[in-house]
Scaffold this motif. Structure first.
Motif, short mmCIF file in Angstrom:
data_model
loop_
_atom_site.label_atom_id
_atom_site.label_comp_id
_atom_site.label_asym_id
_atom_site.label_seq_id
_atom_site.Cartn_x
_atom_site.Cartn_y
_atom_site.Cartn_z
N GLY A 188 -109.12 27.16 -128.41
CA GLY A 188 -108.21 26.64 -127.39
C GLY A 188 -106.83 26.23 -127.88
O GLY A 188 -106.00 25.81 -127.08
N TRP A 189 -106.55 26.35 -129.17
CA TRP A 189 -105.21 25.99 -129.66
C TRP A 189 -104.21 27.05 -129.19
O TRP A 189 -104.51 28.24 -129.27
CB TRP A 189 -105.21 25.92 -131.19
CG TRP A 189 -105.52 24.60 -131.77
CD1 TRP A 189 -104.62 23.77 -132.37
CD2 TRP A 189 -106.79 23.93 -131.84
NE1 TRP A 189 -105.26 22.62 -132.80
CE2 TRP A 189 -106.58 22.69 -132.50
CE3 TRP A 189 -108.07 24.24 -131.42
CZ2 TRP A 189 -107.60 21.78 -132.73
CZ3 TRP A 189 -109.10 23.33 -131.65
CH2 TRP A 189 -108.86 22.12 -132.29
N ASP A 190 -103.08 26.63 -128.68
CA ASP A 190 -102.08 27.60 -128.23
C ASP A 190 -100.67 27.06 -128.38
O ASP A 190 -100.09 26.51 -127.45
CB ASP A 190 -102.34 28.00 -126.77
CG ASP A 190 -101.29 28.99 -126.26
OD1 ASP A 190 -100.47 29.46 -127.08
OD2 ASP A 190 -101.29 29.28 -125.05
N PRO A 191 -100.06 27.21 -129.57
CA PRO A 191 -98.68 26.72 -129.75
C PRO A 191 -97.65 27.52 -128.98
O PRO A 191 -96.49 27.14 -128.94
CB PRO A 191 -98.46 26.84 -131.26
CG PRO A 191 -99.52 27.72 -131.77
CD PRO A 191 -100.64 27.77 -130.79
N HIS A 193 -97.87 28.03 -125.73
CA HIS A 193 -97.90 27.45 -124.37
C HIS A 193 -98.04 28.50 -123.28
O HIS A 193 -97.29 28.52 -122.31
CB HIS A 193 -96.66 26.61 -124.12
CG HIS A 193 -96.62 25.41 -124.98
ND1 HIS A 193 -97.50 24.37 -124.83
CD2 HIS A 193 -95.86 25.12 -126.05
CE1 HIS A 193 -97.27 23.48 -125.76
NE2 HIS A 193 -96.29 23.91 -126.52
N GLY A 194 -98.98 29.40 -123.46
CA GLY A 194 -99.27 30.33 -122.38
C GLY A 194 -98.48 31.63 -122.43
O GLY A 194 -98.43 32.36 -121.44
N LEU A 215 -90.37 31.06 -124.28
CA LEU A 215 -90.89 29.70 -124.22
C LEU A 215 -90.66 28.95 -125.52
O LEU A 215 -90.38 27.77 -125.53
CB LEU A 215 -92.40 29.73 -123.93
CG LEU A 215 -92.85 30.40 -122.63
CD1 LEU A 215 -94.36 30.38 -122.55
CD2 LEU A 215 -92.26 29.67 -121.44
N VAL A 216 -90.82 29.66 -126.63
CA VAL A 216 -90.68 28.99 -127.92
C VAL A 216 -90.44 30.04 -129.01
O VAL A 216 -90.86 31.19 -128.89
CB VAL A 216 -91.96 28.15 -128.23
CG1 VAL A 216 -93.21 29.00 -128.29
CG2 VAL A 216 -91.82 27.35 -129.52
N ILE A 225 -92.90 34.76 -121.58
CA ILE A 225 -93.77 35.16 -120.47
C ILE A 225 -93.03 36.17 -119.59
O ILE A 225 -91.82 36.22 -119.58
CB ILE A 225 -94.24 33.98 -119.58
CG1 ILE A 225 -93.09 33.01 -119.30
CG2 ILE A 225 -95.41 33.26 -120.20
CD1 ILE A 225 -93.42 31.96 -118.26
#
Lengths: 225, 443
Positions: A188-191, A193-194, A215-216, A225
């Protein structure tokens, strides 16, 4: 006499060209997968440890199937009346008291973890750890998204989705860091953010990818995205 | 010319001729091999294409039949058929050599149509039935499928007339990927793809989750940095940027301690530590799961998360992943889950993931069950031996939450978790503990 040696020299050259042509064709048409490569590093380590304990092997337990290991395997095979080919097949493995495949009992192997680690390793080795976890997360975000295939292997092997699949780097054996990053992403780690996409701004040529909302930025990759 | 040089020239000529003959033979066989590979690959692509066309044709037919029939049993049959056809179409689409951007909308259409029909089916089964709105939506979906069908059939005619897919694919970076161009009809605006919101997989509503667990109060970068230093003081900390526009706006930091590197992200709202992980390796198992759970709980208390209890942990690759969650008045609140990763070698905390908490952690007003645990126990299969009973809030499949009785049971040497709705007494979910070579999974 001089002429004769010149003639021999020319003949030798021809033979050399002959052989080279032959092998060039042979190699280009056959992708040779050696049997040794079929063992994982940890399986090779198991083989080495066992052979070392029994005195067949004197080298380091390093997980590399080198000439020393091969010679030790051959020795072991001779002593145990197996075909001494230096290859650890099912019979030799059984004689060594190890299994090449996991048992078919309650446990199941996790090919998802392996596939994810392979893709992370191929796409992001050398990137910061956050960047590696983020690649894994992008793959999982795609699985969950309606706009992509719905399985990990479907996403990874979608044509043109990952350059590492196109150029074959996906088949490199993942390192420990890639495995850790894959486990984190699966947990579940997601740096990112989707994020559903990422690209390296230094090399990305598609104008479409540049139009995505970033996003990053992590290391060399922009996640979007 | 001497005799020996004559012989030499003859030998040379013969060898040259032989070399040329051999090279020709090899190149012909090499070419044949390439041709064979190409032809095999083309067959695979053609098979995928025809499967896709067939699936879309049948989707269209089944949709139209669903709209015509009045009998819900028959509707259910057609809708089930559409669900499996959507999966087939989706599989074929993902194998065809097409650029992703020309496919985005089609993927979405196929996935959503499958998800929507699945939900309609559930509604029929639970006797809610199909509403007028649903029928109107199905009408629109049918129109889109008709358009896709007609375009795909045109393309099928092209392929029938000898169009060789493999000859018409090239690197996507080169702009003339003809086969992808043929598919552009799916990307352009001639096909209308309705936006679909329903309580099921791939719904548009699930793509934009709402953050409920954080207040509107934002902190500055300096405040964030201060918090990170307080919690992770033994690391060298560097600010590396911000994340904007995703689910959370965050401040991002890089961590370094000797060879170990890692990252930490804090939410701007509430200065919450949202995520952290390092690449620390772990090769021995000095700490057991129970010891790791205590370490995880203490760590979370230090970060300001209170009333937290471990609920599920798994050991994988030298690490323990602890799932801890909020507990209030003996009710386990599963949606507010926080994950902590601990090295079994030395008990170091090497990761934290608190996005679920940030999404979901609110005060729940109504935590009183309408049926007792004894009544709920009657609802589960009597073959199961119950080991433990808890009242809990579980995430409902699509974005909601439900108050439920959780029964940890054993049957045929396997552990199951069975959930009974604490308001209605309906059995809502069964989870099974699956052992894998990478630790236990709940499925």
């Amino acid at each position: 006499m001089e002429k004769v040696s010149k003639v021999f020299y020319i003949i030798l050259c021809f033979i050399a060209v002959f052989c080279l042509t032959f092998f060039a064709f042979k190699n280009s048409s056959n992708t040779d997968i050696s049997v040794e490569a079929a063992l994982t590093t940890s399986q090779v380590k198991t083989v080495q440890t066992k052979l070392k304990n029994w005195g067949y092997y004197t080298g380091a337990v390093d997980g590399i199937y080198g000439s020393k290991t091969k010679a030790a395997v051959k020795n072991f095979q001779k002593k145990n009346k197996l075909t001494a080919d230096g290859i650890v097949g099912p019979k030799t493995a059984a004689a060594l008291g190890m299994s090449l495949t996991s048992s078919k009992s309650q446990t199941q192997t996790s090919s998802d973890l392996y596939l994810l680690a392979k893709c992370i390793h191929a796409e992001a080795r050398g990137e910061p750890y956050a960047g590696q976890v983020a690649i894994g997360a992008v793959i999982l975000n795609r699985v969950a998204s309606s706009k992509f295939p719905n399985t990990i292997s479907g996403v990874i092997y979608q044509p043109y989705a990952f350059t590492a699949v196109n150029d074959g780097q996906i088949n490199l054996e993942p390192n420990q860091s890639a495995y850790n990053a894959a486990r984190d992403a699966l947990n579940g780690w997601d740096p990112s953010h989707g994020a559903l996409y990422y690209y390296n701004p230094k090399t990305a040529t598609s104008s479409w990818i540049w139009s995505r909302t970033v996003l990053v930025t992590i290391g060399n990759h922009k996640f979007a995205i | 010319m001497t005799k020996s040089s004559k012989i030499a020239i003859t030998i040379c000529s013969v060898l040259t001729a032989l070399a040329i003959i051999l090279a020709t033979i090899l190149s012909v066989s090499f070419n044949n091999e390439t041709k064979n590979y190409k032809s095999q690959l083309n067959s695979v692509y053609q098979s995928d294409f025809y499967t896709l066309t067939d699936a879309v044709n049948n989707i269209e037919t089944n949709l139209s039949k669903t709209l015509v029939t009045q009998n819900s049993n028959i509707q259910e049959k057609y809708l089930t058929e559409i669900c499996s056809l959507c999966k087939i179409a989706q599989n074929s689409l993902s194998s065809l050599p097409l650029n992703h951007q020309s496919l985005t909308n089609t993927y979405k259409f196929v996935n959503q149509l499958g998800g929507y029909c699945y939900v309609l089916n559930e509604n029929i089964l639970s006797l809610k039935g199909i509403t007028e709105d649903d029928l109107a939506q199905l009408e629109k979906l049918h129109k889109s499928s008709q358009q896709i069908k007609s375009d795909l059939n045109d393309l099928a005619n092209l392929i029938n007339s000898g169009y060789y897919i493999v000859e018409n694919i090239s690197d996507p970076k080169i702009k003339t990927n003809n086969f992808s161009d043929e598919f552009n009809f799916m990307y352009d605006e001639t096909i209308e793809y309705p936006s679909l919101i329903y309580d099921g997989p791939f719904s548009d509503s699930t793509e934009h989750k709402q953050v409920k667990g954080l207040s509107e109060k934002e902190v500055t970068k300096t405040e964030a940095e201060l918090k990170v230093k307080q919690c992770f003081g033994d690391f060298e900390i560097n600010f590396v940027g911000e994340s904007l526009g995703g689910d959370f706006d965050t401040y991002n930091f890089e961590l370094k301690k000797g060879d170990i590197t890692g990252y930490i992200q804090t939410a701007k709202r509430d200065n919450l530590v949202l995520q952290f992980a390092t690449d620390e390796q772990s090769s021995s198992h000095n700490k057991n799961i129970y010891e790791c759970e205590i370490l995880a709980k203490n760590f979370l208390n230090k970060l300001g998360f209170n009333n937290i209890a471990p609920v599920w942990s798994t050991a994988e690759g030298g690490f323990v992943y602890c799932n801890l969650t909020f507990k209030t008045n003996d009710v386990i609140i599963y949606p507010d889950m926080i994950k902590v990763k601990i090295s079994q070698e030395n008990g170091n905390i090497v990761g934290l993931e608190a996005r679920s908490w940030a999404f979901n952690h609110v005060d729940r007003a109504d935590l009183s069950p309408l049926i007792s645990s004894e009544q709920a126990k009657q609802k589960i299969n009597q073959k199961l031996d119950v080991l433990d009973t808890n009242l809990c809030v579980i995430p409902d499949e699509y974005l909601g939450e439900k108050l439920a009785w959780e029964f940890k049971c054993i049957y045929d040497e396997a552990i199951y978790y069975d959930y009974i709705d604490a308001k209605t007494g309906e059995e809502i979910k069964v989870l099974k503990v699956i052992q894998t070579d990478n630790g236990n999974l709940l499925m």
